[in-house]
Design a protein around this motif. Structure first.
Motif, PDB file in Angstrom:
ATOM      1  N   HIS A 102       0.815  -1.221   0.000  1.00  0.00           N
ATOM      2  CA  HIS A 102       0.000   0.000   0.000  1.00  0.00           C
ATOM      3  C   HIS A 102       0.849   1.272   0.000  1.00  0.00           C
ATOM      4  N   LEU A 103       2.176   1.122  -0.035  1.00  0.00           N
ATOM      5  CA  LEU A 103       3.072   2.276   0.060  1.00  0.00           C
ATOM      6  C   LEU A 103       3.763   2.616  -1.255  1.00  0.00           C
ATOM      7  N   LEU A 104       3.415   1.943  -2.337  1.00  0.00           N
ATOM      8  CA  LEU A 104       4.196   2.041  -3.568  1.00  0.00           C
ATOM      9  C   LEU A 104       4.254   3.437  -4.153  1.00  0.00           C
ATOM     10  N   THR A 105       3.231   4.241  -3.960  1.00  0.00           N
ATOM     11  CA  THR A 105       3.230   5.591  -4.534  1.00  0.00           C
ATOM     12  C   THR A 105       3.778   6.646  -3.572  1.00  0.00           C
ATOM     13  N   ALA A 106       4.083   6.244  -2.352  1.00  0.00           N
ATOM     14  CA  ALA A 106       4.559   7.192  -1.335  1.00  0.00           C
ATOM     15  C   ALA A 106       6.029   7.523  -1.546  1.00  0.00           C
ATOM     16  N   LYS A 107       6.480   8.582  -0.889  1.00  0.00           N
ATOM     17  CA  LYS A 107       7.890   8.948  -0.870  1.00  0.00           C
ATOM     18  C   LYS A 107       8.507   8.496   0.463  1.00  0.00           C
ATOM     19  N   PRO A 108       9.816   8.226   0.482  1.00  0.00           N
ATOM     20  CA  PRO A 108      10.460   7.707   1.694  1.00  0.00           C
ATOM     21  C   PRO A 108      10.255   8.548   2.949  1.00  0.00           C
ATOM     22  N   ASN A 109      10.161   9.889   2.795  1.00  0.00           N
ATOM     23  CA  ASN A 109      10.049  10.732   3.984  1.00  0.00           C
ATOM     24  C   ASN A 109       8.698  10.606   4.693  1.00  0.00           C
TER      25      ASN A 109
END
Length: 364
Positions: free
Chosen positions: A122-129
């Motif tokens: 569910h995190l694939l479109t997020a940025k690392p920060n």
């Protein structure tokens, strides 16, 4: 199919002579004090360090042989490394980070399976920060595996995480290690991580291997006594999860031919499976009679095999459960003398507390 290595190297005033043969599947924890050779071993396996002499062979692939002048560079070894810091590219999305350096033939199916297994789909479109520390480390682990390595090296990957995040990542690592078919070499300073994650344990001291074997054998051998002083001594055992008490929130666990009652916490789906349990020496007392009234539910017949002084007022007692299994107990000198405990005498161990892992040992 194994990972074999044997090498010697010298840094200024310190010599290293490390050799071992690790299984080709499962997690081998590498444990030891600072300067014992843990990082040196990882650097030799990864190709970052060319030792003065030695060889490294994974299955049929010779990665290093100084006699034959073979030294495969890092990019040809099919080895992946996970560090303490996730080292993600801040300007890329999580999916872009995952695919960075992955073979072009790597399928979406593998990506989907891996991200689901590590709980980051569910995190694939997020940025690392925007991610927590635990989430970043799971992304780093997935990225390493997407490079399709034949060997995974992990250099204290949980060291920078707080306890809740560590437990979170350990849960996912347990699932992962049961699924993948490559060896994982896991460097750590944490005995908790060893207990919860490792199948085998390699102990280094002053640049040499001082012990290697399955975790329970090495843990119980006394090799780790420097890290288990006094009441911190403990025993690791394999236990089979059995039925729940019909009236109370307690569950049976079978250890050898003995039964232990433990709180029924998250064991419903483990019935019939084996899990690793730890029994701390401070949670084991001794009585001479099984019939003596006590609030402690677990009373196991044992034989005293060793009495060792810890200090002026405490002893470490070794209690044999069977020919190969034992418990440790810390007793005062007063209690030891009052009970007239001597080597070879029979007694009952009263086990007050048991810690267990969520690791399904049958799947390792």
């Amino acid at each position: 199919m194994t990972l074999q290595f044997s090498f010697t190297h010298r840094f200024d005033s310190q010599d290293f002579a490390i050799q071992c043969q690790l299984p080709a599947k499962g997690v081998t924890a590498v444990f030891g004090r600072s300067g014992s050779g843990k990082s040196t071993l990882l650097n030799v396996l990864s190709g970052l360090l060319h030792p003065q002499s030695g060889h490294v062979k994974l299955n049929r692939l010779t990665m290093l042989d100084t006699q034959k002048n073979i030294h495969l560079p890092v990019w040809k070894r099919k080895v992946a490394m996970v560090f303490q810091d996730a080292r993600l590219f801040p300007h890329l999305s999580i999916k872009e980070n995952l695919l960075f350096g992955a073979p072009k033939r790597s399928s979406n199916t593998f990506l989907n399976e891996l991200t689901a297994l590590l709980g980051i789909d569910h995190l694939l479109t997020a940025k690392p920060n925007t991610l927590s520390g635990g989430e970043k480390q799971r992304v780093a682990i997935a990225r390493a595996l997407l490079s399709e390595p034949q060997l995974l090296l992990m250099d204290e990957p949980l060291a920078s995480l707080d306890i809740p995040r560590k437990r979170e990542v350990i849960q996912y690592l347990n699932q992962l290690s049961a699924k993948i078919e490559i060896p994982i070499v896991y460097v750590t300073h944490s005995l908790e991580e060893v207990m919860h994650l490792a199948d085998h344990l390699l102990v280094l001291e002053s640049g040499k291997v001082v012990d290697f074997g399955d975790v329970e054998t090495v843990w119980n051998s006394g090799t780790l006594s420097l890290w288990q002083e006094g009441e911190r001594h403990s025993t690791l055992l394999n236990a089979k999860v059995a039925e729940r008490h019909e009236h109370y929130a307690m569950r049976k666990m079978k250890v050898a031919d003995h039964w232990l009652w433990v709180p029924d916490q998250g064991l419903e789906d483990k019935v019939g499976q084996c899990v690793r349990i730890r029994i701390d020496a401070q949670d084991v007392s001794v009585t001479l009679s099984r019939d003596a009234a006590s609030s402690i539910r677990n009373k196991i017949p044992v034989t005293i095999s060793e009495i060792k002084a810890i200090n002026a007022h405490s002893n470490l007692i070794t209690l044999q459960l069977s020919n190969t299994l034992m418990l440790k107990s810390t007793l005062t000198q007063w209690a030891t003398e009052e009970l007239n405990l001597t080597q070879g005498c029979h007694a009952y161990a009263q086990v007050k507390g048991v810690s267990f892992t969520q690791q399904n040992l049958a799947s390792h």
